[in-house]
Each structure stands twice: as structure tokens, then as C-alpha cells.
Design a protein around this motif. Structure first.
Motif, PDB file in Angstrom:
ATOM      1  N   HIS A 271       0.830  -1.213   0.000  1.00 45.23           N
ATOM      2  CA  HIS A 271       0.000   0.000   0.000  1.00 45.23           C
ATOM      3  C   HIS A 271       0.863   1.261   0.000  1.00 45.23           C
ATOM      4  O   HIS A 271       1.929   1.294   0.615  1.00 45.23           O
ATOM      5  CB  HIS A 271      -1.023   0.012   1.134  1.00 45.23           C
ATOM      6  CG  HIS A 271      -0.486  -0.017   2.533  1.00 45.23           C
ATOM      7  ND1 HIS A 271      -0.298   1.122   3.284  1.00 45.23           N
ATOM      8  CD2 HIS A 271      -0.121  -1.055   3.340  1.00 45.23           C
ATOM      9  CE1 HIS A 271       0.137   0.789   4.489  1.00 45.23           C
ATOM     10  NE2 HIS A 271       0.268  -0.530   4.552  1.00 45.23           N
TER      11      HIS A 271
ATOM     12  N   ASP B  43       6.003   1.452   6.930  1.00 42.24           N
ATOM     13  CA  ASP B  43       4.598   1.049   6.696  1.00 42.24           C
ATOM     14  C   ASP B  43       3.939   2.009   5.748  1.00 42.24           C
ATOM     15  O   ASP B  43       3.406   3.022   6.156  1.00 42.24           O
ATOM     16  CB  ASP B  43       3.883   1.000   8.050  1.00 42.24           C
ATOM     17  CG  ASP B  43       2.444   0.536   7.947  1.00 42.24           C
ATOM     18  OD1 ASP B  43       2.074  -0.004   6.894  1.00 42.24           O
ATOM     19  OD2 ASP B  43       1.690   0.716   8.924  1.00 42.24           O
TER      20      ASP B  43
ATOM     21  N   GLU C  88      -4.802   1.841   5.111  1.00 42.16           N
ATOM     22  CA  GLU C  88      -4.883   2.415   6.459  1.00 42.16           C
ATOM     23  C   GLU C  88      -6.289   2.868   6.838  1.00 42.16           C
ATOM     24  O   GLU C  88      -6.533   3.257   7.977  1.00 42.16           O
ATOM     25  CB  GLU C  88      -3.885   3.577   6.610  1.00 42.16           C
ATOM     26  CG  GLU C  88      -2.419   3.203   6.395  1.00 42.16           C
ATOM     27  CD  GLU C  88      -1.845   2.285   7.477  1.00 42.16           C
ATOM     28  OE1 GLU C  88      -2.593   1.821   8.347  1.00 42.16           O
ATOM     29  OE2 GLU C  88      -0.622   2.029   7.427  1.00 42.16           O
TER      30      GLU C  88
ATOM     31  N   GLY D  29      -8.978   0.781   5.905  1.00 42.45           N
ATOM     32  CA  GLY D  29      -9.834  -0.407   5.847  1.00 42.45           C
ATOM     33  C   GLY D  29      -9.998  -1.056   4.479  1.00 42.45           C
ATOM     34  O   GLY D  29     -10.843  -1.921   4.315  1.00 42.45           O
TER      35      GLY D  29
ATOM     36  N   THR E  50       4.768  -6.368   7.124  1.00 41.31           N
ATOM     37  CA  THR E  50       4.808  -6.864   8.507  1.00 41.31           C
ATOM     38  C   THR E  50       6.259  -6.710   8.977  1.00 41.31           C
ATOM     39  O   THR E  50       7.052  -6.047   8.320  1.00 41.31           O
ATOM     40  CB  THR E  50       4.392  -8.347   8.562  1.00 41.31           C
ATOM     41  OG1 THR E  50       5.165  -9.081   7.617  1.00 41.31           O
ATOM     42  CG2 THR E  50       2.909  -8.521   8.234  1.00 41.31           C
ATOM     43  N   GLY E  51       6.583  -7.348  10.099  1.00 37.59           N
ATOM     44  CA  GLY E  51       7.932  -7.204  10.621  1.00 37.59           C
ATOM     45  C   GLY E  51       8.635  -8.535  10.796  1.00 37.59           C
ATOM     46  O   GLY E  51       8.127  -9.584  10.409  1.00 37.59           O
TER      47      GLY E  51
ATOM     48  N   LEU F  87     -10.125  -7.805  13.029  1.00 37.01           N
ATOM     49  CA  LEU F  87     -10.453  -6.563  13.701  1.00 37.01           C
ATOM     50  C   LEU F  87     -11.951  -6.296  13.665  1.00 37.01           C
ATOM     51  O   LEU F  87     -12.616  -6.514  12.653  1.00 37.01           O
ATOM     52  CB  LEU F  87      -9.715  -5.420  12.996  1.00 37.01           C
ATOM     53  CG  LEU F  87      -9.819  -4.023  13.578  1.00 37.01           C
ATOM     54  CD1 LEU F  87      -9.127  -3.944  14.930  1.00 37.01           C
ATOM     55  CD2 LEU F  87      -9.193  -3.000  12.633  1.00 37.01           C
TER      56      LEU F  87
ATOM     57  N   ARG G  29      -9.271  -6.885  18.637  1.00 35.94           N
ATOM     58  CA  ARG G  29      -8.438  -7.679  17.721  1.00 35.94           C
ATOM     59  C   ARG G  29      -8.908  -9.118  17.831  1.00 35.94           C
ATOM     60  O   ARG G  29      -9.081  -9.633  18.941  1.00 35.94           O
ATOM     61  CB  ARG G  29      -6.965  -7.580  18.118  1.00 35.94           C
ATOM     62  CG  ARG G  29      -6.367  -6.207  17.969  1.00 35.94           C
ATOM     63  CD  ARG G  29      -5.973  -5.902  16.534  1.00 35.94           C
ATOM     64  NE  ARG G  29      -5.658  -4.475  16.414  1.00 35.94           N
ATOM     65  CZ  ARG G  29      -5.148  -3.911  15.329  1.00 35.94           C
ATOM     66  NH1 ARG G  29      -4.878  -4.647  14.257  1.00 35.94           N
ATOM     67  NH2 ARG G  29      -4.922  -2.638  15.303  1.00 35.94           N
TER      68      ARG G  29
ATOM     69  N   SER H  29       1.643 -12.696  14.065  1.00 32.11           N
ATOM     70  CA  SER H  29       1.668 -11.282  14.424  1.00 32.11           C
ATOM     71  C   SER H  29       0.333 -10.845  15.006  1.00 32.11           C
ATOM     72  O   SER H  29      -0.703 -11.448  14.759  1.00 32.11           O
ATOM     73  CB  SER H  29       1.998 -10.458  13.179  1.00 32.11           C
ATOM     74  OG  SER H  29       1.775  -9.098  13.431  1.00 32.11           O
TER      75      SER H  29
ATOM     76  N   GLY I  68      -0.865  -7.697  14.486  1.00 32.52           N
ATOM     77  CA  GLY I  68      -1.426  -6.672  13.608  1.00 32.52           C
ATOM     78  C   GLY I  68      -2.445  -7.265  12.649  1.00 32.52           C
ATOM     79  O   GLY I  68      -2.694  -8.474  12.645  1.00 32.52           O
TER      80      GLY I  68
ATOM     81  N   ILE J  84      -4.051  -7.117   8.546  1.00 32.84           N
ATOM     82  CA  ILE J  84      -4.137  -6.675   7.149  1.00 32.84           C
ATOM     83  C   ILE J  84      -5.378  -7.384   6.627  1.00 32.84           C
ATOM     84  O   ILE J  84      -5.301  -8.460   6.056  1.00 32.84           O
ATOM     85  CB  ILE J  84      -2.871  -7.038   6.322  1.00 32.84           C
ATOM     86  CG1 ILE J  84      -1.583  -6.622   7.061  1.00 32.84           C
ATOM     87  CG2 ILE J  84      -2.937  -6.385   4.953  1.00 32.84           C
ATOM     88  CD1 ILE J  84      -0.294  -7.028   6.343  1.00 32.84           C
TER      89      ILE J  84
ATOM     90  N   ILE K  33       6.001   2.307  13.607  1.00 35.53           N
ATOM     91  CA  ILE K  33       4.957   2.520  12.602  1.00 35.53           C
ATOM     92  C   ILE K  33       3.714   3.063  13.304  1.00 35.53           C
ATOM     93  O   ILE K  33       3.430   2.696  14.437  1.00 35.53           O
ATOM     94  CB  ILE K  33       4.636   1.242  11.782  1.00 35.53           C
ATOM     95  CG1 ILE K  33       4.087   0.110  12.637  1.00 35.53           C
ATOM     96  CG2 ILE K  33       5.866   0.758  11.013  1.00 35.53           C
ATOM     97  CD1 ILE K  33       3.563  -1.080  11.826  1.00 35.53           C
TER      98      ILE K  33
HETATM   99  N1  BES Z   1       1.180  -3.014   8.027  1.00 38.84           N
HETATM  100  C1  BES Z   1       0.194  -2.830   9.045  1.00 38.84           C
HETATM  101  C2  BES Z   1      -0.169  -4.105   9.760  1.00 38.84           C
HETATM  102  C3  BES Z   1       0.950  -4.856  10.454  1.00 38.84           C
HETATM  103  C4  BES Z   1       2.090  -4.202  10.916  1.00 38.84           C
HETATM  104  C5  BES Z   1       0.829  -6.208  10.636  1.00 38.84           C
HETATM  105  C6  BES Z   1       3.102  -4.922  11.536  1.00 38.84           C
HETATM  106  C7  BES Z   1       1.820  -6.909  11.273  1.00 38.84           C
HETATM  107  C8  BES Z   1       2.966  -6.264  11.709  1.00 38.84           C
HETATM  108  C9  BES Z   1      -1.047  -2.216   8.412  1.00 38.84           C
HETATM  109  O1  BES Z   1      -0.719  -1.119   7.601  1.00 38.84           O
HETATM  110  C10 BES Z   1      -1.949  -1.703   9.494  1.00 38.84           C
HETATM  111  O2  BES Z   1      -1.597  -0.760  10.125  1.00 38.84           O
HETATM  112  N2  BES Z   1      -3.120  -2.325   9.674  1.00 38.84           N
HETATM  113  C11 BES Z   1      -4.121  -1.828  10.589  1.00 38.84           C
HETATM  114  C12 BES Z   1      -5.483  -2.331  10.209  1.00 38.84           C
HETATM  115  C13 BES Z   1      -6.262  -1.445   9.277  1.00 38.84           C
HETATM  116  C14 BES Z   1      -7.679  -1.975   9.134  1.00 38.84           C
HETATM  117  C15 BES Z   1      -6.262  -0.001   9.636  1.00 38.84           C
HETATM  118  C16 BES Z   1      -3.854  -2.301  11.988  1.00 38.84           C
HETATM  119  O3  BES Z   1      -3.304  -3.387  12.205  1.00 38.84           O
HETATM  120  O4  BES Z   1      -4.223  -1.548  12.898  1.00 38.84           O
END
Ligand code: BES
Ligand code: MN
Ligand code: MN
Length: 463
Positions: A86, A125, A159, A161, A186-187, A203, A333, A401, A403, A405, A431
Motif C-alpha cells: 500500500h 509502513d 490504512e 480499511g 509486517t515485521g 479486527l 483484535r 503477528s 497486527g 491486514i 509505525i
Molecule cells: N502493516 C500494518 C499491519 C501490520 C504491521 C501487521 C506490523 C503486522 C505487523 C497495516 O498497515 C496496518 O496498520 N493495519 C491496521 C489495520 C487497518 C484496518 C487499519 C492495523 O493493524 O491496525
């Protein structure tokens, strides 16, 4: 013909300068004031794919921000890699906490990144990680070593949705046909401990409003006799978890997939330093669900968190007032096999039920997303594992993870494809926070590792 490594070495500085150009455009998808910049970023990504040698570069319009598509089909009999990333970023707020401007990238050394890190919103990110794929593609084109066909799908609404990506994917199944999806968003555990992400949380996100009297009231004249929406909202929120941090919404845990003892043992083997974790966050102790480790709490367990809460008087000094209303934003989450829609409904039902008769409650659902898990025995995972092993000299550890996606689960539903989450960021890269950065080591390592993924994936598919 120079080798991939030589080509990267000779073009190192340019690769960073080109990323800087992308980072300078404030592509904040959440804020409509930046609409022109978001679109300008899509155009810049498209141009970079064209100059790297891609065909069929398209800026695909959607009801929201465009999706950049490009491909290079070298030989229809070869496997195809679909790259997702993205180009949009989070708002930089709170801006005053940035050491340098969020959209004026600079390189600075840190303890964790002694070779330097790029400081800018989106550095990790996901502009930095997404752009590694564009540069890796250029490397393969220039060294005549593209071993797979490749398709790019770079969106501008992750970012907020990915509102329109599902629509795009379901209408373009043919165009997006591939053998695997490769994502760097991701990381990994550390620069000397490579890892591959094998799961993401889902989410469910809601906004709640508690309304009391029809206007703000004098807290002396009315105080004690009418409901105070802030007091009530705080109490309602506090009741959503017990003292063991177990979520109290009936049915919330019903579908949660528990890990076997064997799986938990395997997870516990991934390196994790609790003292360093606390120190990095200036915390004297961690907090979370009883019976689970910090790593488990932050990945395989569901959560409920207030992301923002407001109402009443927030200005300078004291104003004696009973506010008319109070609001909060709450995220949950989710883990496999929880369903975001079901959880949102359970939340709404419960939250309305626990409200006293003295207030009115409204719950508004926001975007949600499904959790994701991927196996470690498919050609995609094996190719990523071999690629990282070759570039880092160490076998990467599989890690789930915390987080999200959300679109990754949708890719599986719509395209029948697993996504390989080969990310190169670190948790400490900040991030979504002030002073987001991305290590130069990580940027170059990514550019070096991605072509190795293509090589191993082609080999594995041939066998
Ligand atoms: N790249 C992140 C998600 C992420 C970061 C996953 C690090 C695993 C490790 C992504 O851009 C993000 O921020 N996703 C949002 C969800 C979205 C619906 C706004 C999140 O995880 O809050
Ligand atoms: Mn991201
Ligand atoms: Mn993000």
C-alpha cells in the motif's frame, strides 16, 4: 551482465533517493485534505513501475483511491507472483513529537540501526517495504534474472480499511490470477533473527456514544441528581474486562481457536526478551490476560482496547459542568475463527444491555477484518524461508503477528491464494507513531531477498 548483488551495490544511493521522493508526498488516506497527494503518490508508484520495466501499468480507478496495477509476463508457463502493498500512510499526529518533519525524509543512526535508518511517515509502513519490491523487480530485469511472472497490486486505502480493494479483486479475478501473493507489510524479530509472519489478527471496530441530559449542565445545580455520561461510559468500559483481563461480552470467546500445548511450546521458542520489551516502552511491568505470555497476548489472543475517549470540558482551567454526552472508539483484535461481524453484533447487544436507564446509548460499527493464518509447508512459505536463509545466513522463525491486514483473508476467499508475509520491519520502527523509521540494512536486505524468493519459488514449482 552483472550479478544481482553487484547491481544493488552500484545503485544503492539511487534506490534510497527514489524512496525519498515517494516519502515526500503526504499520502494520508484518512484525511481528505490530502486527496491530491494520495493520487499523486499512485501516479509516482505507477511511473516507478514503468521505469523498472513493467508492462500494462494502470492506475485503476475505484470509488475511493486508485489501485496501481502492473505486470511482467516473461513466460506463461512460469509461476506467477502477485505482489501486494500500500502507498497510503497514517496521519503523522502528534506532529510535535517528531524530531524531523514526517514528510522530509532523513537518514539517522539509532542503537538498533547503526548503519542508519530512514525517518519519515511511511518509511516502513508501507512505502519503504512496498518500494523494495519495485526495486527488486528492477534488479531482476536489469540482470536478466526474473524467474517468475510478476503482477503488482498496490492500493491506497489500506490504512482506512481497504474499502474498495475487495470490490476490485472480485471484479478482476482473471487479471489477478497467480500462484502466490507476496507481501512485505509486517515485521521480523530482529536484524539478526529473521522471521516470517504466519498469522494476522482480525479486527472489529466500533464507536460508542452515551447521552445523558439534552445539554451541558451546571455540575453544582444538577450534580448528583442526573447521570453523568462520562462517569457511566467509564464504568461501562471498565466492566468489559474482569480483573484477569478476560473479556466479559457473552459469546466473545465462543469461536476462538485455542492453540495446542505443542503449538504454544513451539511459539515460546521464538526469542523474546521481556526485560528489553519493558525497557523499550518505559514500563515497570506488562499487563494482560491471565495465563498467557506477553508474546501470546499480543498475537494469538483476542483483545478489547479503547483507542480514544472524549467528552465534556477539555480546555484550560476548570469548568464545572456535567457533559451532555461522552464518546469512545473501541477496537477488538480477533483471532482464528472469530468473525468480525458476529463480534460486532455481540458487542452492540451487550453494550446496550449494560447501559442504565438514565442514559441513551448508540453504537456505530466501523470497518472490520478477518484474521488469517498460513501454513508453513507450502511452496510459498518454503521459498520465503529459503530466500531469507540465503540472505541472512539463518533459517527464519515462523511467528504469528498481532497486527491486521484485513484484505489478506479476502485474497484467500476471492482468489484462492495464500499470502506470504515476508516483512522486514522491526517492532521498534515506530509505525503509526511519531518518528517512524526503516533501517537501511532492512531496505537493502529486502531488495536482496525478494529476487531469491522468486528463484526458490520457481524451483519449488518446477519440482
Ligand atoms: N502493516 C500494518 C499491519 C501490520 C504491521 C501487521 C506490523 C503486522 C505487523 C497495516 O498497515 C496496518 O496498520 N493495519 C491496521 C489495520 C487497518 C484496518 C487499519 C492495523 O493493524 O491496525
Ligand atoms: Mn501496512
Ligand atoms: Mn499501517
Amino acid at each position: 551482465m552483472s550479478s544481482q548483488k553487484d547491481f544493488i551495490e552500484q545503485n544503492k544511493e539511487r534506490f534510497v533517493e527514489e524512496l525519498f521522493d515517494l516519502l515526500r508526498i503526504p499520502s494520508i488516506s484518512a484525511d481528505s485534505a490530502y486527496q491530491k497527494d494520495v493520487i499523486k503518490t499512485a501516479e509516482a508508484v505507477a511511473a516507478s513501475l514503468t521505469s523498472a520495466g513493467a508492462d500494462n501499468v494502470e492506475i485503476c480507478e475505484t470509488p475511493g483511491y486508485p489501485i496501481v496495477y502492473a505486470d511482467k509476463i516473461v513466460d506463461p508457463s512460469l509461476p506467477t507472483v502477485l505482489v501486494y502493498g500500500h502507498y497510503d500512510v497514517q496521519p503523522p499526529d502528534p506532529i510535535e513529537l517528531w524530531t524531523t518533519e514526517p514528510f522530509e525524509p532523513v537518514v539517522r543512526k539509532t542503537d538498533i540501526h547503526p548503519d542508519g535508518a530512514i525517518f519519515a511517515r511511511g518509511a516502513c509502513d508501507d512505502k519503504g517495504q512496498m518500494f523494495m519490491h519495485v526495486k527488486a523487480f528492477e534488479v531482476m530485469m536489469q540482470t536478466n534474472s526474473l524467474d517468475c511472472n510478476v503482477k503488482f497490486m498496490i492500493e491506497g486505502e489500506e490504512e482506512v480499511g481497504s474499502e474498495n480493494l475487495g470490490w476490485f479483486v472480485s471484479r478482476n479475478q482473471e487479471k489477478l490470477a497467480a500462484d502466490v501473493i507476496l507481501i512485505s507489510d509486517t515485521g521480523m524479530i530482529a536484524n539478526d533473527t529473521p522471521s516470517i509472519t504466519t498469522g494476522l489478527r482480525g479486527l472489529s471496530y466500533v464507536e460508542v456514544k452515551v447521552t445523558g441530559p439534552n445539554r451541558d449542565l451546571h455540575s453544582g445545580l444538577y450534580g448528583g441528581a442526573v447521570a453523568n455520561p462520562i462517569n457511566i461510559l467509564s464504568k461501562m468500559i471498565a466492566s468489559l474486562q474482569d480483573d484477569n483481563k478476560h473479556i466479559q461480552i457473552p459469546g466473545f470467546y465462543e469461536d476462538v481457536q485455542e492453540l495446542s500445548e505443542t503449538e504454544r511450546k513451539a511459539m515460546a521458542e521464538a526469542p523474546f526478551d521481556l526485560e528489553a520489551y519493558k525497557a523499550a516502552l518505559d514500563l515497570s511491568d506488562v499487563d494482560g490476560e491471565l495465563g498467557y505470555s506477553t508474546s501470546e497476548r499480543a498475537s494469538i489472543r483476542p483483545t478489547l482496547d479503547v483507542n480514544g475517549i472524549w467528552g465534556g470540558y477539555q480546555g484550560e482551567g476548570a469548568k464545572t459542568v456535567i457533559p451532555s454526552w461522552a464518546k469512545a472508539k473501541i477496537s477488538m483484535r480477533l483471532v482464528p475463527n472469530q468473525d468480525p461481524e458476529k463480534i460486532t453484533n455481540l458487542f452492540m447487544e451487550h453494550f446496550r444491555k449494560i447501559a442504565p436507564a438514565s442514559v441513551k446509548v448508540e453504537v456505530t460499527p466501523h470497518h472490520g477484518g478477518l484474521p488469517y493464518v498460513s501454513p508453513t509447508d507450502n511452496p510459498g512459505y518454503l521459498a520465503a524461508s529459503r530466500a531469507m536463509e540465503e540472505s541472512f545466513g539463518k533459517t527464519p522463525v515462523p511467528v504469528r503477528s498481532g497486527g491486521s491486514i484485513p484484505i489478506v483473508a479476502l485474497f484467500e476467499q476471492e482468489l484462492g491464494l495464500k499470502s506470504i508475509l515476508m516483512g522486514f520491519g522491526l517492532d521498534s520502527d515506530a509505525i503509526h507513531s511519531p518518528n517512524e523509521h526503516y533501517g537501511l540494512f532492512n531496505y537493502y536486505k529486502g531488495i536482496e531477498t525478494i529476487p531469491l524468493f522468486y528463484k526458490h519459488f520457481a524451483e519449488l514449482k518446477k519440482a
